[in-house]
Design an enzyme around this catalytic site. Sequence first.
Site, PDB file in Angstrom:
ATOM      1  N   ASP A 197      11.906  47.864  23.421  1.00  0.00           N
ATOM      2  CA  ASP A 197      10.956  46.974  24.086  1.00  0.00           C
ATOM      3  C   ASP A 197      11.426  46.678  25.504  1.00  0.00           C
ATOM      4  O   ASP A 197      12.117  47.508  26.109  1.00  0.00           O
ATOM      5  CB  ASP A 197      10.834  45.682  23.253  1.00  0.00           C
ATOM      6  N   ASP A 203      18.071  30.304  20.463  1.00  0.00           N
ATOM      7  CA  ASP A 203      17.526  30.591  19.139  1.00  0.00           C
ATOM      8  C   ASP A 203      17.707  32.060  18.744  1.00  0.00           C
ATOM      9  O   ASP A 203      17.281  32.458  17.652  1.00  0.00           O
ATOM     10  CB  ASP A 203      16.034  30.237  19.101  1.00  0.00           C
ATOM     11  N   HIS A 216       8.227  40.115  26.524  1.00  0.00           N
ATOM     12  CA  HIS A 216       7.689  40.754  25.330  1.00  0.00           C
ATOM     13  C   HIS A 216       8.748  40.994  24.265  1.00  0.00           C
ATOM     14  O   HIS A 216       8.584  40.620  23.089  1.00  0.00           O
ATOM     15  CB  HIS A 216       7.036  42.070  25.767  1.00  0.00           C
ATOM     16  N   VAL A 218      17.151  32.283  14.787  1.00  0.00           N
ATOM     17  CA  VAL A 218      18.092  31.640  13.872  1.00  0.00           C
ATOM     18  C   VAL A 218      17.402  30.536  13.075  1.00  0.00           C
ATOM     19  O   VAL A 218      16.692  29.700  13.640  1.00  0.00           O
ATOM     20  CB  VAL A 218      19.288  31.067  14.647  1.00  0.00           C
ATOM     21  N   ASN A 262      18.658  25.723  12.254  1.00  0.00           N
ATOM     22  CA  ASN A 262      19.549  25.262  13.323  1.00  0.00           C
ATOM     23  C   ASN A 262      18.966  24.095  14.102  1.00  0.00           C
ATOM     24  O   ASN A 262      19.405  23.798  15.216  1.00  0.00           O
ATOM     25  CB  ASN A 262      19.895  26.410  14.275  1.00  0.00           C
ATOM     26  N   ASN A 296      -4.209  47.752  20.521  1.00  0.00           N
ATOM     27  CA  ASN A 296      -5.058  46.575  20.718  1.00  0.00           C
ATOM     28  C   ASN A 296      -6.423  46.877  21.321  1.00  0.00           C
ATOM     29  O   ASN A 296      -6.991  46.035  22.015  1.00  0.00           O
ATOM     30  CB  ASN A 296      -4.354  45.582  21.652  1.00  0.00           C
ATOM     31  N   ALA A 300       2.367  55.017  16.609  1.00  0.00           N
ATOM     32  CA  ALA A 300       1.911  54.613  15.277  1.00  0.00           C
ATOM     33  C   ALA A 300       1.296  55.769  14.494  1.00  0.00           C
ATOM     34  O   ALA A 300       1.405  55.825  13.269  1.00  0.00           O
ATOM     35  CB  ALA A 300       0.902  53.473  15.400  1.00  0.00           C
ATOM     36  N   SER A 324       1.501  43.978  18.769  1.00  0.00           N
ATOM     37  CA  SER A 324       2.921  43.822  19.101  1.00  0.00           C
ATOM     38  C   SER A 324       3.561  42.697  18.311  1.00  0.00           C
ATOM     39  O   SER A 324       4.745  42.756  17.972  1.00  0.00           O
ATOM     40  CB  SER A 324       3.086  43.507  20.591  1.00  0.00           C
TER      41      SER A 324
END
Length: 470
Positions: A162, A171, A216, A227, A230, A316, A329, A396
């Site tokens: 990505d 996080d 993204h 995580v 937390n 999309n 895909a 996505s």
Amino acid sequence: MTNSHIRRMMVFLAALLGCAPALAQLEIEMHQGHRTVARTVLVKFKATAAGEGIRQLKQSEDIDVDEGIGGIQVRKLRSRSKGVAALLAGLRARADVEYAEPDYIVQTAAVPNDPSFGQLWGLRNTGQLIQGVSGTPGAHISAVAAWDLTVGSSANVVAVVDTGVDYTHPDLAASMWTAPSSFEVTIGDVPITCAAGTHGFNALTNSCDPRDDNFHGTHVSGTIGAVGNNARGVVGVNWTASIMSVKSFDSGGFGTISVAINAIEFAVQAKMIFAAQANVRVLSNSWRSYEFSQALLDEVNRANANDILFVAAAGNETNNNDLNPAYPASLSAPNVVAVAATDNRDQRAGFSNYGAKTVHLGAPGVNIYSTTPIVTTNAMLFRNVHVDYDYVSGTSMATPHVSGAAALVLSRCNLNTAQLKSTLLNNVDPIPALSGFTVTGGRLNVNKAVRSCQPASPWLVPIIELLLDD
């Protein structure tokens, strides 16, 4: 002003101030209606190709760049003077060429829209109001029930192909894969040494700093493994995870086939080098192109040979992928899982591509709340703009739900790639909105998948033995 407005203004200002994305500086050439890297092709020579013949070819085609990509014996050739069409015509006419194709421009598949577990309807949908829309209770992947059995593991790595990941995000930091020692990979023809403590690879620059300069990849990663427990922000499908950042898209969300191949190759080689310390089992691919690449297919098959599942966004454009394939895909590799997007009412997202034969399942992809980079701007009007979390829509965002589910299943069960794929696809929730629009006709249910392969309880063993003895 909303976060989305700020982001759009920053991109606009970057263009005005000459801070355009690196790949936007590429010279682009149109070939048969598709954007490609100008004067550049990807070529695989047959094993019988003679070195002298190839050297003469380079002279006749005025080649100034010749470099290997991936681990599939494919060369990227660039001509000083000849366009893509001329290069392809000359190469495809040669008996010693297996295939030649353009280096297509590809892009991420997000549809950006505009801190708390209650906002994560894809994990637990109680009918809560999300961005002004009331959900349907139960229209989710049943993560909470799965967490009764497992909340994840760092033993299996998810490589995110990505725009990179903000690996300092509070996080995400604890969920990042970290190189246990210095190591060397050879990407194409280039040996690259990465230091201990690095978190992946930047295939745009052939360097070992894959930090996100878009948003993204960070958003995708939060859904996979932010995580848990937390007391901060959001939680991923996995509370505990190991995310390898493999940056292959620039700050504008654009990349090329050759860069994507090299990104995948890094993950494959890291697994070969470190074994259990970089046990890459899932590649998460939230990007798409409408141009087929044999070289990309070869590299995805190479990932399959190394026991890596390849999860990919369907796209999309409300496109039927059965009739108009969207890649990666639609690649016909056994490890590919193609993902459509659903909303919080278990409807197929209006933007989502579909395909009764080519798109495997759906997953939450509308108004998904997840991590975004902590953006710091300098030569712009906005300084120190902090956007830690945001809503984004797209296939996505559906893809990392499936990538995360695959990792959660692996934390409980020892499965090879074929078994992992079938476990995910055979345990969906059938929903009318996907009937006739996906292979399974269903939306991801990670709880069913985890429980379908859970290890037998120890107390069952003697009972089974007694029955067999009888």
